[in-house]
Design a protein around this motif. Sequence first.
Motif, PDB file in Angstrom:
ATOM      1  N   ALA A 245      -0.989  21.913  11.323  1.00  0.00           N
ATOM      2  CA  ALA A 245       0.263  21.451  11.930  1.00  0.00           C
ATOM      3  C   ALA A 245       1.407  21.258  10.951  1.00  0.00           C
ATOM      4  O   ALA A 245       2.517  20.955  11.378  1.00  0.00           O
ATOM      5  N   GLY A 246       1.171  21.436   9.667  1.00  0.00           N
ATOM      6  CA  GLY A 246       2.230  21.185   8.702  1.00  0.00           C
ATOM      7  C   GLY A 246       2.254  19.728   8.283  1.00  0.00           C
ATOM      8  O   GLY A 246       1.519  18.897   8.813  1.00  0.00           O
ATOM      9  N   PRO A 247       3.126  19.389   7.333  1.00  0.00           N
ATOM     10  CA  PRO A 247       3.184  18.011   6.817  1.00  0.00           C
ATOM     11  C   PRO A 247       3.917  17.071   7.766  1.00  0.00           C
ATOM     12  O   PRO A 247       5.134  16.919   7.705  1.00  0.00           O
ATOM     13  N   ILE A 248       3.195  16.445   8.664  1.00  0.00           N
ATOM     14  CA  ILE A 248       3.771  15.482   9.614  1.00  0.00           C
ATOM     15  C   ILE A 248       3.661  14.086   9.028  1.00  0.00           C
ATOM     16  O   ILE A 248       2.574  13.632   8.681  1.00  0.00           O
ATOM     17  N   GLY A 249       4.782  13.409   8.915  1.00  0.00           N
ATOM     18  CA  GLY A 249       4.815  12.085   8.321  1.00  0.00           C
ATOM     19  C   GLY A 249       4.917  10.969   9.341  1.00  0.00           C
ATOM     20  O   GLY A 249       5.063  11.193  10.540  1.00  0.00           O
ATOM     21  N   PHE A 250       4.820   9.749   8.834  1.00  0.00           N
ATOM     22  CA  PHE A 250       5.066   8.526   9.583  1.00  0.00           C
ATOM     23  C   PHE A 250       3.905   8.081  10.457  1.00  0.00           C
ATOM     24  O   PHE A 250       3.776   6.897  10.745  1.00  0.00           O
ATOM     25  N   VAL A 251       3.062   8.993  10.914  1.00  0.00           N
ATOM     26  CA  VAL A 251       1.948   8.581  11.771  1.00  0.00           C
ATOM     27  C   VAL A 251       0.990   7.667  11.006  1.00  0.00           C
ATOM     28  O   VAL A 251       0.610   6.587  11.486  1.00  0.00           O
ATOM     29  N   GLY A 252       0.600   8.087   9.811  1.00  0.00           N
ATOM     30  CA  GLY A 252      -0.347   7.306   9.024  1.00  0.00           C
ATOM     31  C   GLY A 252       0.223   6.013   8.495  1.00  0.00           C
ATOM     32  O   GLY A 252      -0.542   5.123   8.087  1.00  0.00           O
ATOM     33  N   LEU A 253       1.536   5.858   8.499  1.00  0.00           N
ATOM     34  CA  LEU A 253       2.158   4.621   8.025  1.00  0.00           C
ATOM     35  C   LEU A 253       2.281   3.599   9.144  1.00  0.00           C
ATOM     36  O   LEU A 253       1.957   2.421   8.983  1.00  0.00           O
ATOM     37  N   VAL A 254       2.752   4.029  10.302  1.00  0.00           N
ATOM     38  CA  VAL A 254       3.051   3.112  11.400  1.00  0.00           C
ATOM     39  C   VAL A 254       1.805   2.681  12.152  1.00  0.00           C
ATOM     40  O   VAL A 254       1.615   1.493  12.458  1.00  0.00           O
ATOM     41  N   VAL A 255       0.939   3.624  12.462  1.00  0.00           N
ATOM     42  CA  VAL A 255      -0.167   3.368  13.378  1.00  0.00           C
ATOM     43  C   VAL A 255      -1.118   2.270  12.888  1.00  0.00           C
ATOM     44  O   VAL A 255      -1.504   1.395  13.677  1.00  0.00           O
ATOM     45  N   PRO A 256      -1.546   2.251  11.614  1.00  0.00           N
ATOM     46  CA  PRO A 256      -2.455   1.170  11.197  1.00  0.00           C
ATOM     47  C   PRO A 256      -1.850  -0.220  11.354  1.00  0.00           C
ATOM     48  O   PRO A 256      -2.575  -1.177  11.670  1.00  0.00           O
ATOM     49  N   HIS A 257      -0.545  -0.344  11.154  1.00  0.00           N
ATOM     50  CA  HIS A 257       0.103  -1.642  11.360  1.00  0.00           C
ATOM     51  C   HIS A 257       0.016  -2.051  12.826  1.00  0.00           C
ATOM     52  O   HIS A 257      -0.247  -3.218  13.141  1.00  0.00           O
ATOM     53  N   ALA A 258       0.263  -1.102  13.714  1.00  0.00           N
ATOM     54  CA  ALA A 258       0.148  -1.392  15.145  1.00  0.00           C
ATOM     55  C   ALA A 258      -1.279  -1.792  15.496  1.00  0.00           C
ATOM     56  O   ALA A 258      -1.506  -2.732  16.278  1.00  0.00           O
ATOM     57  N   ALA A 259      -2.252  -1.077  14.925  1.00  0.00           N
ATOM     58  CA  ALA A 259      -3.653  -1.379  15.221  1.00  0.00           C
ATOM     59  C   ALA A 259      -4.027  -2.780  14.746  1.00  0.00           C
ATOM     60  O   ALA A 259      -4.692  -3.542  15.474  1.00  0.00           O
ATOM     61  N   ARG A 260      -3.610  -3.147  13.534  1.00  0.00           N
ATOM     62  CA  ARG A 260      -3.937  -4.481  13.024  1.00  0.00           C
ATOM     63  C   ARG A 260      -3.260  -5.579  13.831  1.00  0.00           C
ATOM     64  O   ARG A 260      -3.807  -6.674  13.981  1.00  0.00           O
ATOM     65  N   SER A 261      -2.058  -5.307  14.333  1.00  0.00           N
ATOM     66  CA  SER A 261      -1.381  -6.311  15.147  1.00  0.00           C
ATOM     67  C   SER A 261      -2.089  -6.525  16.483  1.00  0.00           C
ATOM     68  O   SER A 261      -1.962  -7.581  17.109  1.00  0.00           O
ATOM     69  N   LEU A 262      -2.867  -5.527  16.920  1.00  0.00           N
ATOM     70  CA  LEU A 262      -3.562  -5.614  18.203  1.00  0.00           C
ATOM     71  C   LEU A 262      -4.976  -6.174  18.072  1.00  0.00           C
ATOM     72  O   LEU A 262      -5.427  -6.938  18.933  1.00  0.00           O
ATOM     73  N   VAL A 263      -5.687  -5.777  17.015  1.00  0.00           N
ATOM     74  CA  VAL A 263      -7.114  -6.131  16.933  1.00  0.00           C
ATOM     75  C   VAL A 263      -7.461  -6.947  15.698  1.00  0.00           C
ATOM     76  O   VAL A 263      -8.635  -7.288  15.504  1.00  0.00           O
ATOM     77  N   GLY A 264      -6.491  -7.294  14.855  1.00  0.00           N
ATOM     78  CA  GLY A 264      -6.801  -8.052  13.654  1.00  0.00           C
ATOM     79  C   GLY A 264      -7.121  -7.159  12.469  1.00  0.00           C
ATOM     80  O   GLY A 264      -6.840  -5.960  12.487  1.00  0.00           O
ATOM     81  N   GLY A 265      -7.721  -7.756  11.452  1.00  0.00           N
ATOM     82  CA  GLY A 265      -7.931  -7.031  10.209  1.00  0.00           C
ATOM     83  C   GLY A 265      -9.299  -6.418  10.026  1.00  0.00           C
ATOM     84  O   GLY A 265      -9.579  -5.824   8.972  1.00  0.00           O
ATOM     85  N   ASP A 266     -10.194  -6.539  10.999  1.00  0.00           N
ATOM     86  CA  ASP A 266     -11.539  -5.990  10.898  1.00  0.00           C
ATOM     87  C   ASP A 266     -11.479  -4.464  11.044  1.00  0.00           C
ATOM     88  O   ASP A 266     -11.120  -3.951  12.101  1.00  0.00           O
ATOM     89  N   HIS A 267     -11.858  -3.763   9.982  1.00  0.00           N
ATOM     90  CA  HIS A 267     -11.747  -2.301  10.000  1.00  0.00           C
ATOM     91  C   HIS A 267     -12.710  -1.637  10.978  1.00  0.00           C
ATOM     92  O   HIS A 267     -12.530  -0.471  11.317  1.00  0.00           O
ATOM     93  N   ARG A 268     -13.718  -2.365  11.436  1.00  0.00           N
ATOM     94  CA  ARG A 268     -14.598  -1.792  12.454  1.00  0.00           C
ATOM     95  C   ARG A 268     -13.838  -1.538  13.751  1.00  0.00           C
ATOM     96  O   ARG A 268     -14.245  -0.699  14.562  1.00  0.00           O
ATOM     97  N   TRP A 269     -12.741  -2.273  13.952  1.00  0.00           N
ATOM     98  CA  TRP A 269     -11.870  -2.042  15.102  1.00  0.00           C
ATOM     99  C   TRP A 269     -10.586  -1.340  14.705  1.00  0.00           C
ATOM    100  O   TRP A 269     -10.043  -0.538  15.469  1.00  0.00           O
ATOM    101  N   VAL A 270     -10.076  -1.640  13.512  1.00  0.00           N
ATOM    102  CA  VAL A 270      -8.815  -1.038  13.075  1.00  0.00           C
ATOM    103  C   VAL A 270      -8.919   0.482  13.014  1.00  0.00           C
ATOM    104  O   VAL A 270      -8.012   1.196  13.457  1.00  0.00           O
ATOM    105  N   LEU A 271     -10.023   1.003  12.488  1.00  0.00           N
ATOM    106  CA  LEU A 271     -10.150   2.451  12.309  1.00  0.00           C
ATOM    107  C   LEU A 271     -10.176   3.209  13.640  1.00  0.00           C
ATOM    108  O   LEU A 271      -9.386   4.142  13.830  1.00  0.00           O
ATOM    109  N   PRO A 272     -11.041   2.860  14.593  1.00  0.00           N
ATOM    110  CA  PRO A 272     -11.014   3.619  15.858  1.00  0.00           C
ATOM    111  C   PRO A 272      -9.727   3.441  16.640  1.00  0.00           C
ATOM    112  O   PRO A 272      -9.236   4.396  17.257  1.00  0.00           O
ATOM    113  N   VAL A 273      -9.150   2.238  16.629  1.00  0.00           N
ATOM    114  CA  VAL A 273      -7.885   2.032  17.343  1.00  0.00           C
ATOM    115  C   VAL A 273      -6.764   2.825  16.675  1.00  0.00           C
ATOM    116  O   VAL A 273      -5.914   3.416  17.359  1.00  0.00           O
ATOM    117  N   SER A 274      -6.757   2.884  15.349  1.00  0.00           N
ATOM    118  CA  SER A 274      -5.752   3.687  14.643  1.00  0.00           C
ATOM    119  C   SER A 274      -5.889   5.158  14.988  1.00  0.00           C
ATOM    120  O   SER A 274      -4.884   5.862  15.148  1.00  0.00           O
TER     121      SER A 274
END
Length: 324
Positions: A245-274
Motif C-alpha cells: 500500500a505504500g508508506p501510510i502514516g499516522f495510523v500507528g501513531l494515533v490508534v494505540p493511544h485510542a486503544a489505551r484510552s478505551l481499555v487501559g494499559g494492559d497490552h493483552r487488550w491494547v494489541l488486539p484493539v489497536s
Amino acid sequence: MLAAAVLLLAVLGLASLALGARSVGWSTLLDAWLHADAADGDHAVVRARLPRTAVGVLVGLALGLAGAVMQGVTRNPLADPGILGVNAGAALAVVVAIAGFGVGSVSGYVWFAFAGAAAAAVLVYAVASLARAGATPLTLALAGAATSAGLVSLTNGLLVVSQDTFDRYRFWALGSVAVRSWDAVLDVLPFLVVGTLVALATARALNGLALGEDSARSLGQRPGVARAVAALSVVLLCGAATAVAGPIGFVGLVVPHAARSLVGGDHRWVLPVSAVLGAALLVGADTVGRVLLPPTEVQAGLMTALVGAPVFVWLVRRRTAVGL
C-alpha cells in the motif's frame, strides 16, 4: 470494547463496498452477495471493491498493531513506523528495487521492503544507543527523525535521476489501498499473519517492559529477547503493509493511544484493539477519500493524516489518557 471495535470495522467495511464514485444501495449490496449477477453493473462494482477493502483491513491492522508494539517496546508514546524510520527504510528499498532491479510487482517489492524496514530499525536503535544514556525513548525519537530525514533524502535523490522510476513510484508513495485483483492480498497475507501472531504473543513481555527492565527480569523475562521478537513482528507487519500500500502514516501513531484510552494499559487488550481500530481507521479514511471529491478520489495515505490529526489532538488534550 473489542467487540465494539469489531462491529465498527464491520460497518465501515460495508460502507467501503457500497460507497464511491458509483455508490450502491444496501439492498443492492446484499443482493450482490446472495444473488450475484455478472451482467449487473452494480454487482460488478461491489465485487471489484472487495480486494480494496481487504487490503485496507489488512494494512490498517498491520500498522495499528505495529504502532502499539513499537510504543510498548520503546516506552515512547511518539513511536510509530513512520516516526522511527521503518516506513522510510521500506520505501527506500522499494525505490532501489524499481530503479536497480526493475521490480514491478508486490511479490517483488515485499522482500525489499522487509530488508529496508529491518535495516532502518537496526540503524535507529544503533544510533540511539550511542547516546550516553543509551536507547531511551527520547534518543530513539531523535534518531528516528534524523534517520527518516536521511532516508527520504536518499529516496528523493534516486527519483531525481530516473524519470521512469519517479513515474512508477509517485502513485505508490502517496499510500493507497486501491488494487485490481487478489494477487496483492495473497502476496503479503502470509507475512501479515505471521507478524500478527508474533506481535500478539509479545503482550505479556510488553507488560513486563512497561514496569522497567529490572522488574521485567525479576518476573523471569529476558528484555533483550522480548525486544528482538517485538522488532521481528514490526518488520514483518510494516514491510508487508508498505509493500502493498505504500508508506501510510499516522495510523500507528494515533490508534494505540485510542486503544489505551478505551481499555487501559494492559497490552493483552491494547494489541488486539489497536489492530481492529487500525483497520477501521484506514478503511474509513479510504472510503471518505472516495466520496470527498467525486469523481476523483483522495489517496488513503493523505486521508489518514486528515482524519487522524484531529483525533490525535483530542487524545493529547484528554487528561484521562492512559500513559505507557
